[in-house]
Design an enzyme around this catalytic site. Structure first.
Site, PDB file in Angstrom:
ATOM      1  N   SER A 121      71.858  31.875 -71.132  1.00 49.05           N
ATOM      2  CA  SER A 121      70.991  32.470 -70.119  1.00 49.05           C
ATOM      3  C   SER A 121      69.823  33.192 -70.789  1.00 49.05           C
ATOM      4  O   SER A 121      69.029  32.563 -71.465  1.00 49.05           O
ATOM      5  CB  SER A 121      71.811  33.373 -69.209  1.00 49.05           C
ATOM      6  OG  SER A 121      71.280  33.369 -67.901  1.00 49.05           O
ATOM      7  N   LYS A 173      63.715  46.514 -46.169  1.00 46.43           N
ATOM      8  CA  LYS A 173      63.613  47.558 -47.175  1.00 46.43           C
ATOM      9  C   LYS A 173      64.977  47.943 -47.732  1.00 46.43           C
ATOM     10  O   LYS A 173      65.088  48.312 -48.907  1.00 46.43           O
ATOM     11  CB  LYS A 173      62.920  48.789 -46.583  1.00 46.43           C
ATOM     12  CG  LYS A 173      62.677  49.908 -47.590  1.00 46.43           C
ATOM     13  CD  LYS A 173      61.837  49.430 -48.758  1.00 46.43           C
ATOM     14  CE  LYS A 173      61.617  50.524 -49.795  1.00 46.43           C
ATOM     15  NZ  LYS A 173      60.898  50.041 -50.978  1.00 46.43           N
TER      16      LYS A 173
END
Length: 308
Positions: A121, A173
């Protein structure tokens, strides 16, 4: 002069001599520590050498390190860079920053990557700017992808009789949130973030490995590969370690194997003397707890074995 006065003067002279020798001993100790910790491989400042970057454990944002790596590009004494990696990955932001710093060096000087047990990764991300990638057949690498995990403890809070509420400026949010399930709109938004970071990762691999983007995307389903599998896929170039990497640099880039190696060091002398293994043990959890990954930058390019 009395015998008592003579003894007092002698004692004062002895104290002064001892103080001088103590100062000399302390200065000698500091000089020895500086000589032992200030460099490696007998490197003389300003003389040609090979820089070595050791990347161990989780990769997180480290501006001091990325600045030190970027500076190698314009350092006339650095003939090449060896990036030695043993990492399962880390944050996307940390991986990208280090990748870009290594790429700046690779644009000016020969860079090789040496993978140890794991270079997956973000650990693979920082290897791709190298002109040559070395690994062992058993190295775990690849795992090209992005992971963003969250949790939901709303069920537990309900059983405890605890209610949580949030005043937000917009419906996304507070997504994701630990106190309520991810909404369908929130899932779409989070998936969009992950895929954007994923496409950046794919583009880095395609550029660094000189591969077609579609080819990289076909390999980038998140799986890890052994070095034995990665070699025919074009993700790595050759089996070997640092000695093979130095031999390749000598043969292909005219970087003599006799040049000394200097590890990139960003810690102060005091940190190196006092930090020891205990400081190293604390660095990873402290970075995880207090770095930017605590907030929205929670995307991780990280290989992890399945728990199933």
């Amino acid at each position: 002069m009395s015998l008592e006065a003579d003894l007092l003067l002698d004692r004062r002279r002895l104290k002064r001599r001892l103080a001088v020798w103590r100062i000399v001993a302390v200065l000698a100790l500091v000089a020895a520590l500086a000589a032992g910790l200030g460099g490696s491989g007998g490197v003389v400042p300003g003389r040609p050498h090979v820089a070595r970057l050791l990347v161990r454990g989780l990769i997180t944002e480290d501006r001091t390190l990325t600045r030190a790596v970027s500076a190698l590009a314009t350092d006339p004494s650095v003939a090449a860079l060896v990036v030695e990696i043993d990492s399962p990955g880390g944050s996307v932001a940390g991986g990208e920053s280090l990748h870009d710093a290594i790429a700046r060096v690779a644009a000016k000087k020969p860079v090789v990557a040496v993978m140890d047990g794991v270079a997956a990764s973000a650990g693979y991300m920082i290897a791709v700017p190298a002109a040559r990638i070395f690994c062992s057949p058993a190295t775990l690498t690849g795992s090209i992808g992005v992971l963003l995990e969250t949790g939901d403890v709303s069920g537990l809070l309900a059983k405890l009789g605890v209610n949580a509420d949030a005043i937000v400026s917009g419906p996304l949010k507070d997504q994701p949130s630990f106190t309520k399930p991810l909404s369908p709109e929130g899932r779409v938004a989070m998936q969009s973030l992950v895929m954007d970071m994923y496409e950046q990762f794919v583009a880095m691999v395609a550029e660094g490995r000189h591969m077609d983007v579609a080819r990289v995307r076909a390999l980038a389903d998140g799986r890890a590969y052994t070095g034995h599998q990665a070699l025919p896929l074009g993700l790595v170039d050759e089996f070997g370690g640092e000695s093979e990497a130095r031999a390749w640099l000598a043969k292909s880039r005219a970087v003599p194997e006799t040049l000394p190696v200097s590890d990139i060091e960003t810690r102060s002398l005091a940190e190196r003397v006092l930090g020891g293994n205990f400081g190293g043990m604390l660095s990873i959890p402290l970075k995880i707890l207090f770095s930017q990954q605590v907030m929205l930058d929670g995307g991780w390019a990280l290989w992890q074995p399945s728990g199933e």
